[in-house]
Structure formats: C-alpha cells, structure tokens
Scaffold this motif. Structure first.
Motif, mmCIF file in Angstrom:
data_model
loop_
_atom_site.group_PDB
_atom_site.id
_atom_site.type_symbol
_atom_site.label_atom_id
_atom_site.label_comp_id
_atom_site.label_asym_id
_atom_site.label_seq_id
_atom_site.Cartn_x
_atom_site.Cartn_y
_atom_site.Cartn_z
ATOM 1 N N LEU A 166 -4.697 11.023 4.966
ATOM 2 C CA LEU A 166 -5.142 9.760 4.385
ATOM 3 C C LEU A 166 -4.340 8.640 5.021
ATOM 4 O O LEU A 166 -3.111 8.718 5.079
ATOM 5 C CB LEU A 166 -4.923 9.811 2.868
ATOM 6 N N ARG A 167 -5.034 7.640 5.533
ATOM 7 C CA ARG A 167 -4.309 6.521 6.127
ATOM 8 C C ARG A 167 -5.065 5.217 5.924
ATOM 9 O O ARG A 167 -6.299 5.202 5.815
ATOM 10 C CB ARG A 167 -4.040 6.734 7.608
ATOM 11 N N PHE A 168 -4.318 4.151 5.895
ATOM 12 C CA PHE A 168 -4.872 2.805 5.831
ATOM 13 C C PHE A 168 -4.937 2.243 7.247
ATOM 14 O O PHE A 168 -4.014 2.437 8.044
ATOM 15 C CB PHE A 168 -4.002 1.911 4.954
ATOM 16 N N ILE A 169 -6.037 1.551 7.558
ATOM 17 C CA ILE A 169 -6.241 0.952 8.870
ATOM 18 C C ILE A 169 -6.409 -0.546 8.652
ATOM 19 O O ILE A 169 -7.347 -0.978 7.978
ATOM 20 C CB ILE A 169 -7.477 1.541 9.575
ATOM 21 N N VAL A 170 -5.495 -1.342 9.215
ATOM 22 C CA VAL A 170 -5.377 -2.739 8.811
ATOM 23 C C VAL A 170 -5.282 -3.684 9.999
ATOM 24 O O VAL A 170 -4.496 -3.460 10.928
ATOM 25 C CB VAL A 170 -4.120 -2.918 7.922
ATOM 26 N N LEU A 211 0.808 -1.213 0.000
ATOM 27 C CA LEU A 211 0.000 0.000 0.000
ATOM 28 C C LEU A 211 0.845 1.268 0.000
ATOM 29 O O LEU A 211 0.539 2.231 -0.722
ATOM 30 C CB LEU A 211 -0.948 -0.009 1.203
ATOM 31 N N ILE A 212 1.906 1.284 0.790
ATOM 32 C CA ILE A 212 2.715 2.500 0.865
ATOM 33 C C ILE A 212 3.552 2.686 -0.392
ATOM 34 O O ILE A 212 3.837 3.813 -0.805
ATOM 35 C CB ILE A 212 3.589 2.486 2.138
ATOM 36 N N SER A 213 3.937 1.600 -1.038
ATOM 37 C CA SER A 213 4.642 1.750 -2.318
ATOM 38 C C SER A 213 3.708 2.310 -3.387
ATOM 39 O O SER A 213 4.132 3.070 -4.264
ATOM 40 C CB SER A 213 5.210 0.397 -2.778
ATOM 41 N N GLY A 230 2.317 8.763 0.129
ATOM 42 C CA GLY A 230 2.001 9.825 1.078
ATOM 43 C C GLY A 230 1.035 9.415 2.163
ATOM 44 O O GLY A 230 0.702 10.217 3.049
ATOM 45 N N ALA A 231 0.593 8.164 2.138
ATOM 46 C CA ALA A 231 -0.444 7.725 3.072
ATOM 47 C C ALA A 231 0.139 7.316 4.412
ATOM 48 O O ALA A 231 1.285 6.875 4.507
ATOM 49 C CB ALA A 231 -1.220 6.555 2.478
ATOM 50 N N VAL A 284 -8.885 -10.914 6.994
ATOM 51 C CA VAL A 284 -8.098 -9.690 6.984
ATOM 52 C C VAL A 284 -9.060 -8.522 6.776
ATOM 53 O O VAL A 284 -10.030 -8.621 6.036
ATOM 54 C CB VAL A 284 -7.015 -9.739 5.877
ATOM 55 N N SER A 285 -8.804 -7.437 7.492
ATOM 56 C CA SER A 285 -9.648 -6.248 7.425
ATOM 57 C C SER A 285 -8.804 -5.060 7.008
ATOM 58 O O SER A 285 -7.763 -4.779 7.621
ATOM 59 C CB SER A 285 -10.295 -5.980 8.786
ATOM 60 N N LEU A 286 -9.246 -4.344 5.962
ATOM 61 C CA LEU A 286 -8.480 -3.213 5.443
ATOM 62 C C LEU A 286 -9.430 -2.060 5.149
ATOM 63 O O LEU A 286 -10.493 -2.256 4.548
ATOM 64 C CB LEU A 286 -7.754 -3.588 4.144
ATOM 65 N N ALA A 287 -9.049 -0.861 5.575
ATOM 66 C CA ALA A 287 -9.897 0.308 5.341
ATOM 67 C C ALA A 287 -9.044 1.501 4.954
ATOM 68 O O ALA A 287 -7.865 1.600 5.320
ATOM 69 C CB ALA A 287 -10.713 0.634 6.589
ATOM 70 N N LEU A 288 -9.649 2.403 4.218
ATOM 71 C CA LEU A 288 -9.027 3.680 3.887
ATOM 72 C C LEU A 288 -9.799 4.780 4.609
ATOM 73 O O LEU A 288 -11.018 4.908 4.434
ATOM 74 C CB LEU A 288 -9.068 3.933 2.381
ATOM 75 N N GLU A 289 -9.079 5.560 5.400
ATOM 76 C CA GLU A 289 -9.661 6.703 6.100
ATOM 77 C C GLU A 289 -9.120 7.982 5.461
ATOM 78 O O GLU A 289 -7.905 8.131 5.288
ATOM 79 C CB GLU A 289 -9.289 6.651 7.583
ATOM 80 N N VAL A 290 -10.020 8.906 5.121
ATOM 81 C CA VAL A 290 -9.631 10.178 4.511
ATOM 82 C C VAL A 290 -10.241 11.311 5.329
ATOM 83 O O VAL A 290 -11.463 11.397 5.475
ATOM 84 C CB VAL A 290 -10.103 10.268 3.050
#
Length: 261
Positions: free
Chosen positions: A81-85, A59-61, A65-66, A103-109
């Motif tokens: 902006l961040r990923f919550i995993v 995700l970071i690659s 900027g997240a 697995v749980s993955l979310a995008l928070e903006v």
C-alpha cells in the motif's frame, strides 16, 4: 460511500489536500524562493517541498505501514500500500500566478489505484473518486460528456520540460491541429484529467508523464465513465510513456488522429 473499505483513506487524502492548499496560499501571499531541477523551465518552490513534507507526515502518521512516492522526495518500494503524491502540480503556473495548479493524491493497493483526490487549489474545487464508488466534484457526482464526434470536442495536452530534446508530442499536436481539433495546453496534467472526468474536456493525451502526475486523475476518469489507454489503445499502467484519456466515445477517433502517418 462511507461504507467503502477505503473511505478512511479518502478522508485522510482530503485532509492532506486541504493542508497543501493552505501551504500554496501561504507562499503566494508571503512570497517564496524557487529553484530548478532538470532545467531552467523545470521549477521547484518552497511550496512544493513543504507541501510534500506536510502531506507525507500526515499520511504516514495516520497509516504508518504505508509507502510513499512523491515528486520532490522520491519514495520507497516494496510496499503493498502506498500513497502517490504530487504536492503542487502546475508549479510553473503557480510561480507565475497563472491560476491553474493543484495537488494530486492517490492510494495504490497491490498495484491498483483505489482512491484519487485532485484539489484545484487556485479555485478551491475538489475532485475525488473511490474505485467502484464513482467520481465526485465537491460532493456531487460527475460524468464524462456524451459527445461522440471528435471534431468539435475540446481536448488538452502538455509537453515535457525538455521538449527541445524530446519533441515527440509536437508531432501529435501538429496532427491534431491539422485536423482542425480544438486543443488546449493548461499546464497541469492532474487537473486536465479531472476536467475530462467532470465533462469540461472530452479528451487529454500526453507523453512522458510520471506516476504522481496521473495516478489520481486516471481513477477519476474511469470512475466518471471514461476510458484511459496508451497510444495503441491498450490499458494504461503507471509509468507508461503515453496516456490518452477521453469520454470513451471519441477515443478510437482520437487515437487514429494521433497515430496517423
């Protein structure tokens, strides 16, 4: 859906979920080492750590900027902006071969969850949602159930690892059972929430969950037409001690049972 402004993030989260599923499967076949965190029942395995590292690298690659908040490695603040995993929700189930984990993955903006993905890695099912774009299971739209009666509804809950020190939810659990309610305790909150969204459960509540446990599932429930609040019926926010998620129709009745004197 492809025209949604956050669709590229959904694609990346789906790829990350597939990567995590492969790691889960690899260690189930190979065997794994495990340790504990807060206590003897709070397990962590190689699969947890390696899945989180792989997800973060992907995700970071892709989005340098997240920010990133993960269960195993913590995270950094101050990012719009961040990923919550949660790289392996239901670790205890996984370690025992009980097939309810994922697995749980979310995008928070800007403090708002915009994308959520929950992959049931034991069954190979993928739940996902885009804010304003609906909720889906393996590409098919999902909705919460139409059931309006609390009695006869199927509910789920869970307990913290330190339940002996923090037994509050035992009180709510007992209240529900005394009323004859049907309650399950599968052991993976992200999947419990996904099951509410998909109509397999009418409701779910729990105490003392972390952001990575609920971020994706919260969005799934709301996009599937459900309701998510705290124990007082106020809008839920990440980090709150209490979460109650239902199809909306039984929500007030469930809150009354949980809060009864």
């Amino acid at each position: 859906m492809k025209g949604h402004p956050f669709y590229p993030y959904l694609e990346a989260l789906l790829q990350a979920a597939t990567l995590a599923q492969g790691i889960h499967a690899y260690y189930l076949a190979k065997g794994f080492t495990q340790g504990t965190k807060s206590g003897p029942t709070d397990l962590v395995t190689q699969a947890d750590r390696e899945a989180e590292e792989a997800i973060k690298n992907l995700l970071i690659s892709r989005f340098p900027g997240a920010g990133f908040l993960g269960e195993e490695g913590g995270g950094e603040g101050g990012k719009a902006l961040r990923f919550i995993v949660d790289p392996l929700d239901g670790t205890v189930n996984y370690a025992h071969g009980f097939p309810f984990y994922g697995v749980s993955l979310a995008l928070e903006v800007e403090g708002v969850i915009q994308v959520g993905v929950v992959r049931d890695t034991a069954r190979g099912e993928t739940f996902y949602a885009l804010r304003g774009g609906g909720a889906y299971l393996d590409g098919r739209p999902i909705r919460v159930t139409e059931r309006a009666e609390l009695l006869g509804s199927l509910l789920a809950t869970g307990f913290p690892y330190d339940v002996a020190k923090d037994p509050e939810n035992l009180t709510y659990f007992a209240r529900a059972l005394r009323r004859g309610l049907l309650v399950r305790r599968p052991g993976a909150a992200a999947l419990d929430l996904a099951y509410v969204a998909a109509g397999r459960l009418e409701g779910f509540w729990e105490v003392k969950l972390n952001p990575w446990d609920v971020a994706a599932g919260w969005l799934l429930v709301e996009e599937a037409g459900g309701r998510v609040t705290d124990l007082e019926g106020r809008p839920y926010h990440l980090g709150h001690r209490y979460i109650v998620a239902t199809n909306g129709r039984i929500h007030e009745a469930l809150l009354r049972v949980l809060r009864e004197d």
